[in-house]
Enzyme design. Structure first.
Site, short mmCIF file in Angstrom:
data_model
loop_
_atom_site.label_atom_id
_atom_site.label_comp_id
_atom_site.label_asym_id
_atom_site.label_seq_id
_atom_site.Cartn_x
_atom_site.Cartn_y
_atom_site.Cartn_z
N GLU A 47 0.88 -1.12 0.05
CA GLU A 47 -0.07 -0.09 -0.06
C GLU A 47 0.87 1.27 -0.06
O GLU A 47 1.73 1.32 0.72
CB GLU A 47 -1.10 -0.29 1.17
CG GLU A 47 -2.21 0.48 1.18
CD GLU A 47 -3.07 -0.17 0.11
OE1 GLU A 47 -3.20 0.33 -1.14
OE2 GLU A 47 -3.65 -1.23 0.27
N ASP A 50 3.10 1.99 -5.02
CA ASP A 50 3.17 2.13 -6.26
C ASP A 50 3.76 3.35 -6.69
O ASP A 50 4.72 3.33 -7.79
CB ASP A 50 1.65 2.01 -7.05
CG ASP A 50 0.77 3.17 -6.46
OD1 ASP A 50 1.11 3.89 -5.35
OD2 ASP A 50 -0.43 3.32 -6.97
N SER A 81 -26.47 6.19 -16.97
CA SER A 81 -25.68 5.03 -15.77
C SER A 81 -26.94 4.80 -14.91
O SER A 81 -27.81 5.65 -14.50
CB SER A 81 -24.63 5.82 -15.08
OG SER A 81 -24.40 4.82 -13.68
N ALA A 139 -15.81 3.28 -2.17
CA ALA A 139 -15.41 2.46 -0.96
C ALA A 139 -13.99 1.99 -1.14
O ALA A 139 -13.28 0.95 -0.55
CB ALA A 139 -16.32 0.87 -0.75
N ASP A 193 -5.09 -0.17 -10.39
CA ASP A 193 -6.37 -0.36 -10.52
C ASP A 193 -6.63 -0.81 -11.88
O ASP A 193 -7.70 -1.96 -11.91
CB ASP A 193 -7.36 0.84 -10.04
CG ASP A 193 -7.07 1.53 -8.77
OD1 ASP A 193 -6.12 1.16 -7.86
OD2 ASP A 193 -7.72 2.53 -8.34
N TYR A 245 -2.66 12.72 0.40
CA TYR A 245 -2.20 11.86 -0.68
C TYR A 245 -0.89 12.72 -1.17
O TYR A 245 0.18 11.91 -1.46
CB TYR A 245 -3.07 11.52 -1.61
CG TYR A 245 -2.65 10.25 -2.69
CD1 TYR A 245 -2.89 9.21 -2.45
CD2 TYR A 245 -2.43 10.91 -3.92
CE1 TYR A 245 -2.33 8.35 -3.39
CE2 TYR A 245 -1.76 10.06 -4.86
CZ TYR A 245 -2.03 8.68 -4.56
OH TYR A 245 -1.47 7.74 -5.69
P1 ADP Z 1 -13.53 4.20 -6.55
O1 ADP Z 1 -12.82 3.93 -7.70
O2 ADP Z 1 -12.66 3.93 -5.37
O3 ADP Z 1 -14.65 3.92 -6.30
P2 ADP Z 1 -13.30 7.00 -7.37
O4 ADP Z 1 -13.68 8.24 -6.73
O5 ADP Z 1 -11.86 6.94 -7.92
O6 ADP Z 1 -13.83 5.84 -6.31
O7 ADP Z 1 -14.39 6.97 -8.72
C1 ADP Z 1 -15.77 6.98 -8.34
C2 ADP Z 1 -16.34 7.78 -9.49
O8 ADP Z 1 -16.30 6.97 -10.70
C3 ADP Z 1 -17.68 8.18 -9.28
O9 ADP Z 1 -17.80 9.45 -8.67
C4 ADP Z 1 -18.30 8.30 -10.76
O10 ADP Z 1 -17.95 9.59 -11.32
C5 ADP Z 1 -17.53 7.14 -11.44
N1 ADP Z 1 -18.26 5.97 -11.46
C6 ADP Z 1 -18.00 4.86 -11.10
N2 ADP Z 1 -18.89 3.97 -11.50
C7 ADP Z 1 -19.70 4.49 -11.89
C8 ADP Z 1 -21.12 4.08 -12.56
N3 ADP Z 1 -21.59 2.90 -12.58
N4 ADP Z 1 -21.86 5.14 -13.02
C9 ADP Z 1 -21.52 6.36 -13.35
N5 ADP Z 1 -20.15 6.65 -12.56
C10 ADP Z 1 -19.55 5.99 -11.90
MG MG Z 2 -11.07 5.12 -8.34
#
Ligand code: ADP
Ligand code: MG
Length: 410
Positions: A47, A50, A81, A139, A193, A245
């Site tokens: 962790e 990277d 979505s 999450a 990721d 970060y």
């Molecule tokens: P994580 O990748 O850890 O879940 P991030 O902040 O990097 O958190 O990414 C989350 C963002 O990605 C959301 O705020 C949205 O903009 C986009 N996103 C992810 N999945 C979806 C989805 N199924 N529909 C629409 N937007 C999404």
């Molecule tokens: Mg992300």
């Protein structure tokens, strides 16, 4: 499983595909050209390594993002979505996508198309697409990479490409998705990721060497050792994460400069080979904060290498102490844990976990625990109870057998 414990179930692919097709028909009419799925990920160990050119070790989750897509004859991109039920469709034209020209959730998809087009990996038109996902958002389980990578495999196929057919080709798609996230969505993430979502194999963890770009698929079959991986989404999100970060990154760079190495990876390698003693390296830093940060990075890279050795030897029942040591190092030396993460790992261990740690960037998000198969309900109940006692918001749980990377599923 205990009362009130919330499980984040993964959709079977047939359900995800049906969800995406139905949503597509309602949004655009007719049938999509196909449905592509890409998983979220969880990092087992390694962790904050990277960006120090270190090692990390993710697996792909059974939770995926499903993308139903149909090319258009013009260069319009229209995205809907299921996770954005109150938003209007996200629209742009492919030619107009670039750094700073678009915003919002569609940047992850349109940015992937842009990066692939810029790299000569996509020569196609615009498209209509519907997204449905069971990857828990926010999450720390990388719903963003799942979204990018579902688009990458779809566009590769519809544009007549073959990058998705080999690991080498998929590594190019990884770079396109990273560019989308960094340059179009504006999130400064590394490639862990996207690598997990595109390269992971079922039953394996993906060892990533962020210095050389080398990858190794290491068998990771917890079930045959009578174990299972429990993910604990703490639901906690603490402020200032972006600033923290950035400050960790710059502290690592500062430490590397003082040590006269390109990155802390070189220092970790020197310690691993016995060229330098860890204490000697830390003494040269002469600053308590830089000493703590550097000690985390060097020991974490070492733990990740040891973890890989245990997996290669099939000694899965011995990984617990490495997870525990990783958590302690992230909490005390790197200072990126949170009360909720600490409570989750303590409660999981007290309930019988072999080992547990925070995973992801920290300050909230998720923890993982390796638990004896069949005790996951008991451990989840114990963590749920500990959160209630502490007055924290109820956590959510998922099981995380290692799954395969992005692919067409319908
Ligand atoms: P994580 O990748 O850890 O879940 P991030 O902040 O990097 O958190 O990414 C989350 C963002 O990605 C959301 O705020 C949205 O903009 C986009 N996103 C992810 N999945 C979806 C989805 N199924 N529909 C629409 N937007 C999404
Ligand atoms: Mg992300």
């Amino acid at each position: 499983m205990s009362d009130g414990v919330r499980w984040l179930g993964a959709w079977p692919h047939t359900q995800g595909a049906a969800h995406a097709r139905t949503g597509f028909a309602a949004a655009f009419g007719g049938e999509p050209s196909g449905v592509w799925a890409a998983p979220g990920r969880v990092n087992l160990i390694g962790e904050h390594t990277d960006y120090n050119n270190g090692l990390c070790f993710p697996t792909a989750l059974p939770h995926s993002t499903y993308l139903a897509l149909r090319p258009r004859t013009d260069d319009a991109i229209t995205l809907v979505s299921a996770q954005m039920p109150r938003s209007a469709p996200w629209t742009a034209t492919l030619n107009a996508v670039g750094p700073g020209t678009v915003a919002g959730w569609g940047t992850y998809v349109a940015g992937t198309a842009w990066a692939m087009a810029a790299g000569g990996a996509y020569g196609g038109s615009g498209f209509d697409a519907f997204v449905a996902s069971c990857v828990p958002g926010g999450a720390g389980l990388s719903s963003s990479a799942a979204l990018e990578c579902s688009a990458a495999v779809a566009l590769d196929e519809l544009g007549g490409g073959s990058l998705r057919q080999t690991d080498e080709g998929r590594a190019i798609l990884v770079q396109c998705c990273v560019r989308a996230e960094n340059e179009i969505a504006g999130a400064p993430t590394g490639g862990m990721d996207q690598s997990a979502s595109l390269l992971a194999r079922a039953g394996h963890a993906l060892l990533l060497d962020c210095l050389t770009g080398a990858t190794e698929h290491v068998p990771f079959d917890l079930t045959s050792s009578g174990l299972t991986l429990l993910v604990i989404d703490t639901r906690a999100h603490h402020a200032l994460v972006d600033g923290q970060y950035a400050s960790r990154r710059s502290q690592c760079e500062q430490a590397a400069r003082r040590l006269g190495v390109e990155s802390l990876r070189q220092a970790a390698d020197a310690v691993a080979s016995g060229t330098w003693a860890l204490s000697e390296v830390l003494d040269r830093l002469d600053d308590p904060v830089l000493i703590r940060r550097t000690r985390h990075i060097i020991t974490e890279i070492g733990r990740t290498a040891q973890f890989a050795e245990l997996l290669r030897a099939g000694r899965l029942d011995e990984i617990g102490p490495l997870l525990d040591a990783s958590h302690a190092s992230l909490r005390d030396d790197y200072e990126v844990s949170a009360r909720e993460l600490d409570a989750a790992v303590v409660a999981a261990r007290e309930a019988g976990a072999l080992g547990a740690r925070m995973t992801g960037g920290g300050f909230g998000g998720s923890a993982i625990a390796v638990v004896p198969l069949g005790t996951e309900g008991h451990v989840a109940g114990a963590v749920h109870g500990a959160f209630a006692t502490a007055g924290f918001e109820p956590p959510a749980f998922a099981l995380a057998p290692p799954m395969q990377g992005a692919a067409r599923i319908a």
